[in-house]
Scaffold this active site. Structure first.
Site, mmCIF file in Angstrom:
data_model
loop_
_atom_site.group_PDB
_atom_site.id
_atom_site.type_symbol
_atom_site.label_atom_id
_atom_site.label_comp_id
_atom_site.label_asym_id
_atom_site.label_seq_id
_atom_site.Cartn_x
_atom_site.Cartn_y
_atom_site.Cartn_z
ATOM 1 N N ASP A 183 53.946 46.660 36.117
ATOM 2 C CA ASP A 183 52.774 45.968 35.582
ATOM 3 C C ASP A 183 51.687 46.956 35.144
ATOM 4 O OD1 ASP A 183 51.219 43.840 34.854
ATOM 5 O OD2 ASP A 183 50.510 43.395 36.871
ATOM 6 N N GLU A 228 58.228 33.642 31.900
ATOM 7 C CA GLU A 228 56.846 33.271 31.562
ATOM 8 C C GLU A 228 56.277 34.164 30.438
ATOM 9 O OE1 GLU A 228 57.892 33.704 34.820
ATOM 10 O OE2 GLU A 228 58.044 31.537 35.137
ATOM 11 N N ARG A 271 55.167 47.210 43.116
ATOM 12 C CA ARG A 271 54.482 46.606 41.969
ATOM 13 C C ARG A 271 53.297 47.481 41.608
ATOM 14 N NH1 ARG A 271 53.199 40.634 40.060
ATOM 15 N NH2 ARG A 271 52.007 41.190 38.215
ATOM 16 N N GLY A 303 49.835 46.742 29.310
ATOM 17 C CA GLY A 303 48.852 46.212 28.358
ATOM 18 C C GLY A 303 47.477 46.820 28.604
ATOM 19 N N HIS A 322 53.133 49.557 26.184
ATOM 20 C CA HIS A 322 54.560 49.307 26.439
ATOM 21 C C HIS A 322 55.390 50.542 26.084
ATOM 22 C CE1 HIS A 322 53.804 45.230 27.527
ATOM 23 N NE2 HIS A 322 53.388 44.864 26.344
ATOM 24 N N LEU A 375 74.352 55.215 39.455
ATOM 25 C CA LEU A 375 73.188 54.345 39.646
ATOM 26 C C LEU A 375 73.420 53.075 38.843
ATOM 27 C CD1 LEU A 375 70.104 53.862 40.419
ATOM 28 C CD2 LEU A 375 69.575 54.878 38.207
HETATM 29 C C1 FPP Z 1 53.975 44.264 32.269
HETATM 30 O O1 FPP Z 1 52.760 44.841 31.875
HETATM 31 C C2 FPP Z 1 55.077 44.834 31.512
HETATM 32 C C3 FPP Z 1 55.939 44.124 30.749
HETATM 33 C C4 FPP Z 1 55.852 42.652 30.576
HETATM 34 C C5 FPP Z 1 57.002 44.792 29.977
HETATM 35 C C6 FPP Z 1 57.669 45.937 30.656
HETATM 36 C C7 FPP Z 1 58.224 46.828 29.619
HETATM 37 C C8 FPP Z 1 58.313 48.173 29.712
HETATM 38 C C9 FPP Z 1 57.973 48.938 30.907
HETATM 39 C C10 FPP Z 1 58.761 48.996 28.552
HETATM 40 C C11 FPP Z 1 60.021 48.582 27.997
HETATM 41 C C12 FPP Z 1 61.152 48.700 28.919
HETATM 42 C C13 FPP Z 1 62.416 48.749 28.520
HETATM 43 C C14 FPP Z 1 63.484 48.825 29.533
HETATM 44 C C15 FPP Z 1 62.761 48.764 27.089
HETATM 45 P P1 FPP Z 1 51.669 43.903 31.191
HETATM 46 O O2 FPP Z 1 51.901 43.925 29.732
HETATM 47 O O3 FPP Z 1 51.694 42.558 31.826
HETATM 48 O O4 FPP Z 1 50.365 44.667 31.543
HETATM 49 P P2 FPP Z 1 48.919 44.054 31.803
HETATM 50 O O5 FPP Z 1 48.972 43.381 33.144
HETATM 51 O O6 FPP Z 1 48.044 45.252 31.811
HETATM 52 O O7 FPP Z 1 48.629 43.115 30.682
#
Ligand code: FPP
Length: 224
Positions: free
Chosen positions: A12, A59, A172, A15, A29, A122
């Protein structure tokens, strides 16, 4: 010292990191993917056998289309460019969640899983379009109506994590303390670490610090 076989991670904070540092959530990302690579390497160094990454929840479809498309393009490029390398490194890729993406992406995911199925170093379980409540409802539906069949062992068989030991450790990042519909059954006895750092800032050193702490925890499983 506790053995550590399976680490699950809610990645997390992409963004927020992107907005703060590059004025764009998507840039977060992109940076988050670099952390994924570091964590894979460090997991291997620590002889971890299963790494489950929450990449896209059921979600997350509520997000703007532009962000969703960016995430799936990132995943697609990653697999196209890196699946051979993962295979050479003896890494197995498994998708948990419902594969109802574009035909192209579904094919690529199936190809990547099939190519790496026999690998043993792994196992990466990539949670994509994954929701734990949906997974549990499906498992209950699959169980025979005969009440005798409803027990822990049989239920686990119908989860997407069938044959995968439950996570020993959940991390997390992103300074938020919730499970967000992730592995609700499987995390029953996992040790949970909530990290303040955003996922793109999470380093090998942070990961190793948590692993060290985890290894020294007394795990009781309800005993004393
Ligand atoms: C949550 O952060 C992250 C995600 C919903 C996407 C996770 C994706 C990656 C780590 C990169 C891509 C991975 C692969 C395997 C291709 P958020 O966007 O909810 O962050 P925020 O809470 O700051 O809005």
């Amino acid at each position: 010292m506790n053995p550590l076989k399976h680490v699950a991670i809610i990645m997390d904070g992409n963004g927020r990191w992107g907005l703060k540092n590059k004025k764009s959530r998507n840039a977060g990302h992109k940076e988050g993917l670099n952390t994924v690579e570091k964590i894979i390497k460090t997991s291997i160094k620590n002889k971890i056998k299963y790494l489950t990454l929450y990449a896209f929840s059921t979600e997350n479809w509520k997000r703007p289309k532009k962000e969703i498309n960016f995430l799936f393009d990132l995943l697609e490029n990653f697999l196209v460019n890196r699946i051979d390398e993962l295979h050479e490194k003896n890494i197995k890729l498994k998708i948990i969640g419902v594969k109802n993406f574009s035909t192209k992406l579904n094919k690529l995911l199936n190809y990547s899983e099939k190519k790496t199925i026999k690998n043993t170093k792994l196992q990466i379980n990539l949670a994509l379009n994954y929701g734990s409540k949906f997974e549990l409802i499906n498992a209950f539906k699959s169980l025979n109506k005969n009440k005798e069949n409803i027990n822990e062992k049989n239920l686990s068989k119908y989860l997407q994590t069938n044959n995968i030991p439950d996570p020993d450790l959940l991390i997390r990042t992103g300074n938020t303390k919730r499970l967000s519909n992730f592995l609700l059954w499987q995390l029953a006895y996992s040790e949970i670490f909530f990290e303040k750092k955003l996922w793109p800032e999470f380093s090998e050193k942070d990961y190793n610090r948590i692993i060290k702490k985890f290894k020294n925890i007394k795990r009781n499983y309800g005993n004393i």
